[in-house]
Design an enzyme around this catalytic site. Structure first.
Site, PDB file in Angstrom:
ATOM      1  CD  GLU A 231     -10.054   3.769   0.466  1.00 47.97           C
ATOM      2  OE1 GLU A 231      -9.275   2.895   0.017  1.00 47.97           O
ATOM      3  OE2 GLU A 231      -9.929   4.981   0.211  1.00 47.97           O
TER       4      GLU A 231
ATOM      5  CB  SER B  31      -0.134  -8.144  -1.270  1.00 48.58           C
ATOM      6  OG  SER B  31      -1.018  -8.957  -0.523  1.00 48.58           O
TER       7      SER B  31
ATOM      8  CE  LYS C 192      -4.251  -1.728   0.138  1.00 47.25           C
ATOM      9  NZ  LYS C 192      -5.196  -1.513  -0.966  1.00 47.25           N
TER      10      LYS C 192
END
Length: 398
Positions: A110, A377, A88
């Protein structure tokens, strides 16, 4: 007009299904982004922070024990080793640098699993920006550690109680707030979803994953992989992992959605498996919805995949058959998570474990003896409470 429209769509998917008040804001954003990624100074600053702050490049790790047990050559792209523990941050650094370039002083975002929230709070602290994170109360309960990390970093975590109180509802609230405060506020959208140009922006800032991977696999194997695999919720890590391989027609692209308790039970988050085309969060894409167009609740043991839609480019890749999308159940995912822990000493995020579970199936069947690259990830620190509850037979998601 038609050219303008096509620029904002992936086939029939994408677009800008937002209130008129946001159209100028999106136009301003697109113009600023296009200028930024054409500016060598912006790119140099972005790459500086990815290297010196995030810790890139991340390793492409040969999973020897998994490969020997399952019968394929398995490589893991270690996005879990980034600062803040997931992919991210790649996107967040890019978007916050863009926000600064545009003169914005406040950041909103969010989050579901909390990794995007933590990354955004981290970037906001780094660049001295006021930060508010919208998060569903269901996810706040599941991800207490990440909530506390965001607060430590100086962000305000704003609970969202509406609907299923998960990622969909947090996104609703963030978009609503942004529409009211766009003059001084930048919305750092975490996944490859939302109105154009967000899917394009997120893809470009996550593309670094596949750019590195392509170079690394050629160095290690002397050839491209037979398949590239990643988990898919909204689709940010997967679109980043796929990006530089989309034009490589001999490389299979496989996205793994959350099958929850099984597609047949109706308690899942596989928008591609049974989803219908509809509009949500400013985009046209595949959604979990009933015959009347009402969005249905997504279910997954993973807070990060618990989303009733998918990014529009993924919908396009599915329809054009360039990528294949499959689903993995909660049980298959948790079995794979423990396997990765025991065989390689890596505790993955529950999201990533979905992809791992499908890699095991591939390796034993049509990809036996072939080379598979999977995007790991994120790391699993945030999920230990969920894993403990699961192993004790407790309910981990309504």
């Amino acid at each position: 007009m038609s050219k303008n429209r096509e620029n904002k769509y992936f086939g029939e998917f994408g677009g800008q299904y937002v209130a008129e008040s946001l159209m100028n804001t999106l136009e301003e954003l697109e113009k600023a982004f296009d200028e930024a990624i054409s500016d060598p100074n912006f790119i140099n600053e972005y790459m500086y922070y990815l290297k010196e702050y995030v810790g890139r490049e991340t390793p492409l790790y040969y999973a020897k024990r998994l490969s020997e047990k399952y019968g394929a050559t398995i490589y893991l792209k270690r996005e879990d080793l980034n600062h803040t523990g997931a992919h991210k941050i790649n996107n967040v650094i890019g978007q916050i640098l863009l926000a600064k370039r545009m003169g914005k002083t406040k950041i909103i975002a969010e989050t579901g699993a909390g990794q995007h929230g933590v990354a955004t709070a981290t970037g906001a602290a780094l660049f001295n920006m006021e930060c508010t994170i919208y998060m569903g109360t269901e996810d706040i309960e599941r991800q207490k550690l990440n909530v506390f990390r965001m607060q430590m970093l100086g962000a305000t975590v704003s609970p969202v109680k509406t609907g299923s109180a998960t990622l969909k509802d947090a996104t609703n609230e963030a978009i609503r707030t942004w529409a009211e405060r766009a003059e001084d506020t930048f919305y750092v959208l975490g996944s490859a979803v939302g109105p154009y140009p967000y899917p394009k922006i997120v893809k470009e800032f996550q593309r670094i994953i596949s750019t590195e991977t392509k170079r690394q696999i050629l160095e290690k194997e002397g050839k491209l992989p037979d398949a590239v695999v990643a988990c898919v919720g909204g689709g940010s890590n997967s679109i980043g992992m796929f990006a530089d391989f989309i034009d490589e027609k001999d490389v299979d692209l496989i996205g793994v959605e959350a099958g929850g308790l099984g597609i047949e039970t109706g308690k899942h988050a596989s928008a591609m498996a049974l989803g219908q085309v509809g509009v949500l969060h400013g985009m046209k894409t595949y959604l979990l919805q009933d015959d009347d167009g009402n969005i249905q609740l997504a279910h997954s043991i993973s807070a990060g995949l618990d989303y009733p839609g998918v990014g529009p480019e993924h919908a396009y890749l599915r329809d054009t058959k360039r990528a294949t999308y499959v689903s993995i159940t909660d049980k298959e995912c948790m079995d794979a998570l423990m396997e990765l822990c025991r065989l390689e000493g890596i505790i993955p995020a529950i999201e990533s474990a979905h992809a791992m579970a499908y890699v095991f199936k591939m390796a034993q069947n049509e990809y036996k003896g072939k080379t598979i690259v999977m995007c790991l990830s994120g790391r699993g620190d945030k999920d230990v409470d969920t894993v403990a509850k699961y192993m004790n037979g407790e309910e981990t998601n309504k």
